[in-house]
Design a protein around this motif. Structure first.
Motif, PDB file in Angstrom:
ATOM      1  N   ASN A   7       0.780  -1.259   0.059  1.00 60.11           N
ATOM      2  CA  ASN A   7       0.143  -0.099   0.078  1.00 60.11           C
ATOM      3  C   ASN A   7       0.836   1.497   0.006  1.00 60.11           C
ATOM      4  O   ASN A   7       0.474   2.364  -0.544  1.00 60.11           O
ATOM      5  CB  ASN A   7      -0.798  -0.133   1.120  1.00 60.11           C
ATOM      6  CG  ASN A   7      -2.139  -1.011   1.077  1.00 60.11           C
ATOM      7  OD1 ASN A   7      -2.552  -1.553  -0.014  1.00 60.11           O
ATOM      8  ND2 ASN A   7      -2.619  -1.340   2.325  1.00 60.11           N
ATOM      9  N   LEU A   8       2.100   1.375   0.749  1.00 59.12           N
ATOM     10  CA  LEU A   8       2.745   2.415   0.945  1.00 59.12           C
ATOM     11  C   LEU A   8       3.465   2.723  -0.517  1.00 59.12           C
ATOM     12  O   LEU A   8       3.463   3.806  -0.985  1.00 59.12           O
ATOM     13  CB  LEU A   8       3.903   2.527   2.040  1.00 59.12           C
ATOM     14  CG  LEU A   8       4.843   3.355   2.071  1.00 59.12           C
ATOM     15  CD1 LEU A   8       3.998   4.593   2.445  1.00 59.12           C
ATOM     16  CD2 LEU A   8       5.961   2.975   3.244  1.00 59.12           C
ATOM     17  N   ARG A   9       3.624   1.550  -1.437  1.00 59.12           N
ATOM     18  CA  ARG A   9       4.579   1.687  -2.500  1.00 59.12           C
ATOM     19  C   ARG A   9       3.434   2.116  -3.373  1.00 59.12           C
ATOM     20  O   ARG A   9       4.054   3.362  -4.234  1.00 59.12           O
ATOM     21  CB  ARG A   9       4.850   0.328  -2.930  1.00 59.12           C
ATOM     22  CG  ARG A   9       5.593   0.306  -4.221  1.00 59.12           C
ATOM     23  CD  ARG A   9       6.002  -1.124  -4.957  1.00 59.12           C
ATOM     24  NE  ARG A   9       4.833  -1.757  -5.043  1.00 59.12           N
ATOM     25  CZ  ARG A   9       5.000  -3.337  -5.419  1.00 59.12           C
ATOM     26  NH1 ARG A   9       6.004  -3.715  -5.412  1.00 59.12           N
ATOM     27  NH2 ARG A   9       3.930  -3.825  -5.539  1.00 59.12           N
ATOM     28  N   ASP A  10       2.193   1.841  -3.350  1.00 59.43           N
ATOM     29  CA  ASP A  10       1.306   2.488  -4.402  1.00 59.43           C
ATOM     30  C   ASP A  10       0.987   3.697  -3.986  1.00 59.43           C
ATOM     31  O   ASP A  10       0.747   4.564  -5.062  1.00 59.43           O
ATOM     32  CB  ASP A  10      -0.072   1.728  -4.224  1.00 59.43           C
ATOM     33  CG  ASP A  10       0.063   0.056  -4.739  1.00 59.43           C
ATOM     34  OD1 ASP A  10       1.052  -0.121  -5.589  1.00 59.43           O
ATOM     35  OD2 ASP A  10      -0.678  -0.433  -4.416  1.00 59.43           O
ATOM     36  N   GLY A  11       0.796   4.302  -2.752  1.00 59.90           N
ATOM     37  CA  GLY A  11       0.658   5.640  -2.367  1.00 59.90           C
ATOM     38  C   GLY A  11       1.777   6.367  -2.836  1.00 59.90           C
ATOM     39  O   GLY A  11       1.648   7.628  -2.975  1.00 59.90           O
ATOM     40  N   LEU A  12       3.020   6.092  -2.709  1.00 57.43           N
ATOM     41  CA  LEU A  12       4.252   6.812  -3.016  1.00 57.43           C
ATOM     42  C   LEU A  12       4.360   7.099  -4.790  1.00 57.43           C
ATOM     43  O   LEU A  12       4.774   8.060  -5.191  1.00 57.43           O
ATOM     44  CB  LEU A  12       5.438   5.997  -2.873  1.00 57.43           C
ATOM     45  CG  LEU A  12       5.731   6.241  -1.155  1.00 57.43           C
ATOM     46  CD1 LEU A  12       6.896   5.253  -0.777  1.00 57.43           C
ATOM     47  CD2 LEU A  12       6.192   7.550  -0.964  1.00 57.43           C
ATOM     48  N   THR A  13       3.666   5.962  -5.440  1.00 59.16           N
ATOM     49  CA  THR A  13       3.671   6.131  -6.790  1.00 59.16           C
ATOM     50  C   THR A  13       3.172   7.661  -7.075  1.00 59.16           C
ATOM     51  O   THR A  13       3.487   8.090  -8.341  1.00 59.16           O
ATOM     52  CB  THR A  13       3.116   4.930  -7.577  1.00 59.16           C
ATOM     53  OG1 THR A  13       3.629   3.782  -7.052  1.00 59.16           O
ATOM     54  CG2 THR A  13       3.125   5.144  -9.103  1.00 59.16           C
ATOM     55  N   ALA A  14       1.820   7.904  -6.625  1.00 58.23           N
ATOM     56  CA  ALA A  14       1.207   9.316  -7.097  1.00 58.23           C
ATOM     57  C   ALA A  14       1.957  10.407  -6.472  1.00 58.23           C
ATOM     58  O   ALA A  14       1.675  11.593  -6.535  1.00 58.23           O
ATOM     59  CB  ALA A  14      -0.179   9.228  -6.189  1.00 58.23           C
ATOM     60  N   SER A  15       3.331  10.332  -5.551  1.00 59.73           N
ATOM     61  CA  SER A  15       4.082  11.461  -5.158  1.00 59.73           C
ATOM     62  C   SER A  15       5.291  11.608  -5.765  1.00 59.73           C
ATOM     63  O   SER A  15       6.385  11.734  -5.085  1.00 59.73           O
ATOM     64  CB  SER A  15       4.101  11.190  -3.732  1.00 59.73           C
ATOM     65  OG  SER A  15       2.781  11.071  -3.115  1.00 59.73           O
ATOM     66  N   ASN A  16       5.534  11.039  -7.213  1.00 59.73           N
ATOM     67  CA  ASN A  16       6.730  11.331  -7.738  1.00 59.73           C
ATOM     68  C   ASN A  16       7.892  10.626  -7.170  1.00 59.73           C
ATOM     69  O   ASN A  16       8.868  10.846  -7.152  1.00 59.73           O
ATOM     70  CB  ASN A  16       7.134  12.786  -7.779  1.00 59.73           C
ATOM     71  CG  ASN A  16       8.155  13.152  -9.257  1.00 59.73           C
ATOM     72  OD1 ASN A  16       8.044  12.494 -10.381  1.00 59.73           O
ATOM     73  ND2 ASN A  16       8.908  14.082  -8.899  1.00 59.73           N
ATOM     74  N   THR A  17       7.565   9.367  -6.563  1.00 59.90           N
ATOM     75  CA  THR A  17       8.445   8.579  -6.214  1.00 59.90           C
ATOM     76  C   THR A  17       8.461   7.190  -6.700  1.00 59.90           C
ATOM     77  O   THR A  17       7.460   6.473  -6.927  1.00 59.90           O
ATOM     78  CB  THR A  17       8.155   8.342  -4.641  1.00 59.90           C
ATOM     79  OG1 THR A  17       8.242   9.587  -4.146  1.00 59.90           O
ATOM     80  CG2 THR A  17       9.166   7.425  -3.857  1.00 59.90           C
ATOM     81  N   SER A  18       9.487   6.924  -7.262  1.00 56.44           N
ATOM     82  CA  SER A  18       9.897   5.367  -7.688  1.00 56.44           C
ATOM     83  C   SER A  18      10.366   4.494  -6.706  1.00 56.44           C
ATOM     84  O   SER A  18      11.286   4.752  -6.206  1.00 56.44           O
ATOM     85  CB  SER A  18      10.804   5.431  -8.924  1.00 56.44           C
ATOM     86  OG  SER A  18      11.140   4.260  -9.194  1.00 56.44           O
ATOM     87  N   VAL A  19       9.664   3.353  -6.511  1.00 60.59           N
ATOM     88  CA  VAL A  19      10.124   2.288  -5.400  1.00 60.59           C
ATOM     89  C   VAL A  19      10.386   0.991  -5.938  1.00 60.59           C
ATOM     90  O   VAL A  19       9.605   0.372  -6.883  1.00 60.59           O
ATOM     91  CB  VAL A  19       8.936   2.214  -4.440  1.00 60.59           C
ATOM     92  CG1 VAL A  19       9.124   1.281  -3.371  1.00 60.59           C
ATOM     93  CG2 VAL A  19       8.341   3.415  -3.876  1.00 60.59           C
ATOM     94  N   GLU A  20      11.555   0.606  -5.501  1.00 56.83           N
ATOM     95  CA  GLU A  20      11.796  -0.839  -5.988  1.00 56.83           C
ATOM     96  C   GLU A  20      11.888  -1.698  -4.824  1.00 56.83           C
ATOM     97  O   GLU A  20      12.337  -1.099  -3.369  1.00 56.83           O
ATOM     98  CB  GLU A  20      13.317  -0.791  -6.412  1.00 56.83           C
ATOM     99  CG  GLU A  20      13.364  -0.225  -7.881  1.00 56.83           C
ATOM    100  CD  GLU A  20      14.516  -0.640  -8.555  1.00 56.83           C
ATOM    101  OE1 GLU A  20      15.085  -1.603  -8.999  1.00 56.83           O
ATOM    102  OE2 GLU A  20      15.653   0.440  -8.828  1.00 56.83           O
ATOM    103  N   ALA A  21      11.929  -2.929  -4.821  1.00 61.67           N
ATOM    104  CA  ALA A  21      11.889  -3.874  -3.676  1.00 61.67           C
ATOM    105  C   ALA A  21      13.329  -4.484  -3.617  1.00 61.67           C
ATOM    106  O   ALA A  21      13.786  -5.169  -4.601  1.00 61.67           O
ATOM    107  CB  ALA A  21      10.705  -4.717  -3.731  1.00 61.67           C
TER     108      ALA A  21
END
Length: 364
Positions: A25-39
């Motif tokens: 959920n945090l990863r999805d929420g960050l996607t809308a905030s100009n943030t790219s997340v890798e695991a």
């Protein structure tokens, strides 16, 4: 050194669990905030450096459950793993990576060397961590006191609440249908313990206390997988001692977990210690009241509008009295208030607040 980001801030989550809805959920929420997340995929040797090497040049590494990197039943092995962890983080800092840590728990659960863990985290926060995220204001004081940090450590602390799980699970099963499928009397007041059963979660005390104080119209469900064979044996013995307790002592897959939640009137969290509770967030997401010790972020999570029965964990009769109160409370109304309150903790807002923390350390 300052990170200059022309595009999205690139973040590496470590460790990462694909089955954990919090991180998803945090990863999805960050996607809308100009943030790219890798695991970060787990590897057995120098996992942080190997994760960094396989990632696309991350600006920030966001650490979550640190015990994955140092936990051991051997003190010698703990010291070796702890040293390797600190060395890896130091190397990442030298490479220009910023380090953010979310404190989910003050200590690793059932870890045998808490004093050593506190010293490790003291060094980590003071020397290597750019920002620390906690889920409530109270947690800042607890982190500073527990790890023996100086007051200036507050400058690194940021409060970002825990988001809800409303969208993660089916929410449309009826209470009557759920109880019928589990063989629970429809007219009873039903309390639920749900999740992994570990010593610190105090489930044995819950069953004993429930058996001593519960009225004839109250039922307890214990659903979860015991952490060890001795604990499994003890929980089974306690369940057999009263016919008002139903046990399902196994892993409950997500597709079945909703049935237990929907069958309940309230969730009981009899933990000995807790900082943040995903179980409480889950109960609130299902519109359920809960019973829990007045510890950590739980009072802030539920607020002052009566969605939980909180008790003093230092009182020997605290849990017993809370169970008595819950038995006569309007649990449906409490659960509805919880559902309304937790709905405000949406992941878009939480993603933006987390991204703000990233931006603050990127500019230093």
């Amino acid at each position: 050194m300052s990170i200059q980001c022309s595009g999205p801030v690139k973040v590496l989550f470590a460790p990462f669990a694909e089955s954990n809805p919090y991180q998803l959920n945090l990863r999805d929420g960050l996607t809308a905030s100009n943030t790219s997340v890798e695991a970060a995929e787990w590897t057995p040797f120098v996992p942080l450096l190997r994760a960094y090497a396989s990632a696309r040049d991350p600006d920030i590494i966001h650490l979550h459950w640190l015990h994955e990197y140092f936990h051991s039943e051997s003190k010698l092995v703990f010291y070796v793993r702890a040293a390797l962890f600190l060395i890896q983080v130091a190397v990442l800092r030298i490479l220009g990576v910023r380090v953010v840590w979310t404190v989910h728990n003050l200590f690793a659960h059932d870890f045998p060397f808490p004093d050593s863990e506190a010293r490790l985290k003291n060094v980590f926060v003071r020397v290597l961590c750019d920002a620390v995220i906690v889920h409530c204001e109270m947690a800042i004081d607890e982190v500073i006191e527990t790890y023996g940090l100086r007051e200036n450590a507050r400058e690194k602390m940021h409060v970002v609440p825990h988001g809800h799980y409303i969208d993660n699970y089916p929410m449309d099963e009826s209470k009557q249908g759920a109880r019928e499928s589990l063989g629970i009397p429809v007219e009873n007041t039903v309390l639920l313990y749900f999740g992994m059963i570990r010593p610190y979660k105090n489930v044995d005390t819950l069953i004993e206390t429930f058996g001593a104080v519960s009225g004839p119209g109250t039922h307890l469900i214990v659903a979860g997988n015991p952490h060890s064979k001795p604990l499994n044996t003890e929980i089974k013995r306690l369940i057999r001692s009263t016919d008002q307790v139903t046990g399902k002592l196994t892993y409950i897959p997500d597709k079945d977990g909703g049935t237990y939640m929907h069958a309940s009137d309230a969730v009981v969290l009899p933990f000995r210690d807790i900082l943040t509770s995903g179980s409480a967030v889950l109960a609130m997401s299902y519109g359920r009241a809960f019973v829990a010790p007045e510890l950590g972020c739980l009072p802030a999570l539920v607020g002052s509008d009566g969605g939980a029965v909180l008790y003093d964990p230092d009182r020997s009769d605290g849990l017993a009295e809370a169970l008595r109160v819950a038995e006569s409370a309007d649990l449906d109304a409490m659960g509805e208030r919880n559902r309304e309150r937790i709905a405000a903790f949406d992941w878009g807002t939480i993603g933006e607040r987390t991204a703000s923390v990233y931006r603050s350390v990127s500019q230093t």
